[in-house]
Design a protein around this motif. Structure first.
Motif, PDB file in Angstrom:
ATOM      1  N   GLU B  88       2.212  -4.718  13.664  1.00  0.00           N
ATOM      2  CA  GLU B  88       2.022  -3.270  13.607  1.00  0.00           C
ATOM      3  C   GLU B  88       0.564  -2.892  13.839  1.00  0.00           C
ATOM      4  O   GLU B  88      -0.336  -3.738  13.828  1.00  0.00           O
ATOM      5  CB  GLU B  88       2.491  -2.726  12.251  1.00  0.00           C
ATOM      6  CG  GLU B  88       1.705  -3.278  11.070  1.00  0.00           C
ATOM      7  CD  GLU B  88       2.099  -2.652   9.723  1.00  0.00           C
ATOM      8  OE1 GLU B  88       2.754  -1.583   9.706  1.00  0.00           O
ATOM      9  OE2 GLU B  88       1.722  -3.231   8.689  1.00  0.00           O
ATOM     10  N   ILE B  90      -2.403  -0.281  12.347  1.00  0.00           N
ATOM     11  CA  ILE B  90      -2.766   0.557  11.213  1.00  0.00           C
ATOM     12  C   ILE B  90      -3.990   1.359  11.657  1.00  0.00           C
ATOM     13  O   ILE B  90      -4.984   0.781  12.106  1.00  0.00           O
ATOM     14  CB  ILE B  90      -3.105  -0.268   9.950  1.00  0.00           C
ATOM     15  CG1 ILE B  90      -1.948  -1.190   9.607  1.00  0.00           C
ATOM     16  CG2 ILE B  90      -3.427   0.649   8.775  1.00  0.00           C
ATOM     17  CD1 ILE B  90      -2.060  -2.601  10.136  1.00  0.00           C
ATOM     18  N   THR B 103      -4.437   8.793   7.910  1.00  0.00           N
ATOM     19  CA  THR B 103      -4.079   7.401   8.239  1.00  0.00           C
ATOM     20  C   THR B 103      -2.632   7.374   8.730  1.00  0.00           C
ATOM     21  O   THR B 103      -1.849   8.278   8.426  1.00  0.00           O
ATOM     22  CB  THR B 103      -4.198   6.462   7.019  1.00  0.00           C
ATOM     23  OG1 THR B 103      -3.247   6.884   6.038  1.00  0.00           O
ATOM     24  CG2 THR B 103      -5.590   6.458   6.431  1.00  0.00           C
ATOM     25  N   ARG B 105       0.594   4.398  10.457  1.00  0.00           N
ATOM     26  CA  ARG B 105       0.959   3.060  10.937  1.00  0.00           C
ATOM     27  C   ARG B 105       1.964   3.190  12.074  1.00  0.00           C
ATOM     28  O   ARG B 105       2.689   4.196  12.167  1.00  0.00           O
ATOM     29  CB  ARG B 105       1.591   2.237   9.813  1.00  0.00           C
ATOM     30  CG  ARG B 105       0.608   1.894   8.703  1.00  0.00           C
ATOM     31  CD  ARG B 105       1.154   0.798   7.797  1.00  0.00           C
ATOM     32  NE  ARG B 105       0.192   0.473   6.738  1.00  0.00           N
ATOM     33  CZ  ARG B 105       0.082  -0.719   6.173  1.00  0.00           C
ATOM     34  NH1 ARG B 105       0.870  -1.730   6.533  1.00  0.00           N
ATOM     35  NH2 ARG B 105      -0.813  -0.944   5.235  1.00  0.00           N
ATOM     36  N   LEU B 123      -1.262   6.268  18.850  1.00  0.00           N
ATOM     37  CA  LEU B 123      -1.665   6.381  17.441  1.00  0.00           C
ATOM     38  C   LEU B 123      -2.931   7.233  17.301  1.00  0.00           C
ATOM     39  O   LEU B 123      -3.054   8.042  16.374  1.00  0.00           O
ATOM     40  CB  LEU B 123      -1.887   4.977  16.851  1.00  0.00           C
ATOM     41  CG  LEU B 123      -2.062   4.900  15.324  1.00  0.00           C
ATOM     42  CD1 LEU B 123      -0.777   5.302  14.602  1.00  0.00           C
ATOM     43  CD2 LEU B 123      -2.479   3.492  14.893  1.00  0.00           C
ATOM     44  N   GLU B 364      -5.179  -0.034   5.437  1.00  0.00           N
ATOM     45  CA  GLU B 364      -5.839   1.225   5.824  1.00  0.00           C
ATOM     46  C   GLU B 364      -7.364   1.086   5.701  1.00  0.00           C
ATOM     47  O   GLU B 364      -8.118   1.688   6.454  1.00  0.00           O
ATOM     48  CB  GLU B 364      -5.338   2.392   4.961  1.00  0.00           C
ATOM     49  CG  GLU B 364      -4.028   3.002   5.431  1.00  0.00           C
ATOM     50  CD  GLU B 364      -2.814   2.087   5.208  1.00  0.00           C
ATOM     51  OE1 GLU B 364      -2.939   1.127   4.420  1.00  0.00           O
ATOM     52  OE2 GLU B 364      -1.769   2.327   5.841  1.00  0.00           O
ATOM     53  N   ALA B 367      -8.513  -0.688   8.716  1.00  0.00           N
ATOM     54  CA  ALA B 367      -8.572   0.245   9.856  1.00  0.00           C
ATOM     55  C   ALA B 367      -9.853   1.072   9.784  1.00  0.00           C
ATOM     56  O   ALA B 367     -10.541   1.297  10.785  1.00  0.00           O
ATOM     57  CB  ALA B 367      -7.343   1.145   9.849  1.00  0.00           C
TER      58      ALA B 367
END
Lengths: 383, 383
Positions: B88, B90, B103, B105, B123, B364, B367
């Motif tokens: 995935e 993030i 935030t 995902r 994203l 997070e 990220a």
């Protein structure tokens, strides 16, 4: 005027000239990011006070005229470096660029602090008297180096195993005995400072200097600064836990690199391998050179442990180069293959691209390290 | 105007405010060594262009008047950080001080480079749309992070084992897909950048961040710079050779910390210890918590290897603090004793004074590390 009183831009200009000079003003500007006006502004007091000078002419031309080269005036300041071992003092009197003008040794009759301090003061006097006719000028400072846990900030030797000293305020004692500004540093870190500013570390983004001998030490330079450790400890490769469990180290643990690869450890293992309790290191080297398989295996094991230690350094900090030095490099042929094979196998990915260089550095070079540390306090004072 | 166009003194002032602000002009002068005139000279364009602002009044008084405090204007610039895992993405949209504004995902259906790059672009759009109503303003840049050998200078992922990518020019691809300046970095180093500027590393002379989980990584910060390694490799604690010879690592060697203490390694050893080939990590944790001695021994061995790894970091670079994080800290209670006991026994001398801190950081936060790297390129550009 002292260099330390100058603004940060002056230190930057001076350090750039030290590492890369002689340079034209334009090249200084490119390397430091200073404007032409700023270069002139910070260079003027340094020129006036003799820290730098203009010399010759470059082939580069500025608006049709040949550009002037600026360079550091090494003779502007002099320093003495002294390395203290358990048996003797090794001293070097140098100029500002750590160029040796005189060297000397003095045997130590005792490890008593007061006796050693007096011997340091005498050695400084002797070096100054020897060098004075050729290069008159006052000494700017002294840098004393010693193996062990040395706190350069407070000037205290926290612990030196070879001298069995604990919490000795050495900088203060030498300063009192000589009436000269004195700094102290761990001996391997001092050698690293010398290599960084004036040796094979010049211009490298990072490098490590690993010394093999009575102890196994390491100095690490990253981004032009030698790593000193938040608590005064750094570069302790000798105590990385890579050597198995059968040998107990002087620190009380098993598996330390030093328990397998120091001079003492190799001698002990060679004695056991041959059954000869009187065998010396020199004897072990001779046996290995004549092909004794058991003794060769002892050196191979030391090489393997050193290869693991170097790979650990490479994996953690990724230096551009690792310099291998110390008394142990005299027998480097006996474990070089094993060091390189193990390093290549254990360095992770591109860390294996790190350059391994062997560089014999006699104790006079270590003494020069002390002078480099003293000089660094003048041209790159810590904040 | 951009921050990168400003002279070095402006970057110094800005970074000082970022780490220690709000500050009075006098305090800025003390901390940076800039004269009052120089503070005013470099602060003026930063104030005019909204990078910093004056706020409130300090209790400190200058010539009888209350002193003005200066502070960084976090809202002046926005960044998106994206961490790519094998499964995935993030993402976190933050302000200039890496404060998260949104935030999100996204599950990855494929590890194909083109698919992942498009998913990153989507994203970024999604985060920007979510955050825009609350904090309008243009995005300044993107920071993408990924585990493995990442060359931030060229923007190339040299090798990422979890995605099985080799030599992917990721920065360029994401920049093309988003039309935004993009930088990339190893994920652990990016997290270290965030901790250094905006986390528990602020104000420390040095620290290391060790992450325990699917892999075992380490970021090292010394003197306000995260160590990147001359060849792109640094902080590879996972491959320090401390774990015996019975377990083979993914890198092909034996004895690596990762071969004993990664999630996969612990699961494998617990399966062997219990004879249950279907046991999961969660199952192993439950068995250990119910007192299964064989499984507890697996965690203890992992803790011992981690303790040796932390001691190696402490002995080599002597950090002020070591932060332990990663998914593995969820089970920290199962090996904490062993980590601390081994660390205390193996850290050399004063290196044992290094502070060990456990800090759970969800993905997070990782990220956010990407956003911090992108922001750092604006306020502390590499030379």
């Amino acid at each position: 005027m002292t260099l330390a009183d100058q603004p940060p831009a002056a230190a930057l200009l001076f350090q750039t000239l030290l590492a890369h000079g002689p340079l034209t003003r334009a090249e200084i500007g490119r390397r430091t990011g200073l404007s032409p006006g700023a270069v002139t502004k910070v260079a003027t007091p340094l020129l006036t006070d003799g820290w730098i000078s203009e010399l010759g002419r470059s082939t580069e031309r500025t608006q049709g005229r040949p550009a002037t080269l600026m360079t550091v005036r090494g003779e502007r300041a002099r320093f003495v470096g002294v390395k203290i071992t358990g048996d003797e003092l090794i001293g070097a009197l140098t100029d500002l660029t750590a160029r040796p003008l005189a060297t000397a040794r003095a045997v130590l009759g005792s490890r008593d602090v007061g006796t050693v301090v007096l011997a340091v003061a005498r050695l400084v006097d002797q070096l100054n008297a020897e060098a004075a006719p050729h290069a008159p000028g006052a000494l700017h400072g002294i840098g004393v180096t010693i193996s062990g846990d040395v706190d350069g900030h407070t000037g205290t030797v926290q612990y030196s195993p070879f001298l069995n000293w604990r919490r000795v305020p050495l900088a203060q004692l030498v300063q009192k005995a000589t009436d000269l500004p004195t700094v102290i540093e761990n001996d391997v870190r001092a050698l690293t400072v010398a290599e960084q500013w004036f040796g094979v570390g010049v211009g490298l983004s990072s490098f490590a200097l690993v010394t093999v001998g009575a102890g196994i030490g390491c100095g690490i330079s990253i981004g032009g600064r030698v790593v000193s450790g938040a608590h005064g400890v750094s570069g302790e490769v000798g105590h990385l836990p890579v050597g198995g469990t059968d040998r107990v180290c002087t620190c009380g643990n098993t598996g330390c690199v030093e328990a397998v690869a120091s001079t003492q450890a190799i001698t002990e293992q060679a004695r056991r391998a041959t059954g000869d309790p009187t065998l010396t290191m020199d004897g072990a080297v001779r046996l290995a050179h004549t092909g004794n398989a058991d003794v060769r295996a002892v050196f191979a094991r030391a090489g393997h442990a050193l290869g693991l230690a170097l790979a650990s350094v490479a994996n953690l900090i990724g230096p551009e180069r690792i310099i291998i030095s110390g008394e142990g490099v005299a027998t480097y042929d006996l474990y070089e293959d094993q060091i390189r094979t193990t390093f290549a196998a254990r360095a992770f990915g591109a860390a294996a691209d790190c350059d391994l260089v062997v560089r014999p550095l006699p104790f006079e070079e270590w003494a020069r390290g002390g002078a480099a540390v003293a000089a660094q306090h003048v041209f790159a004072p810590a904040k």
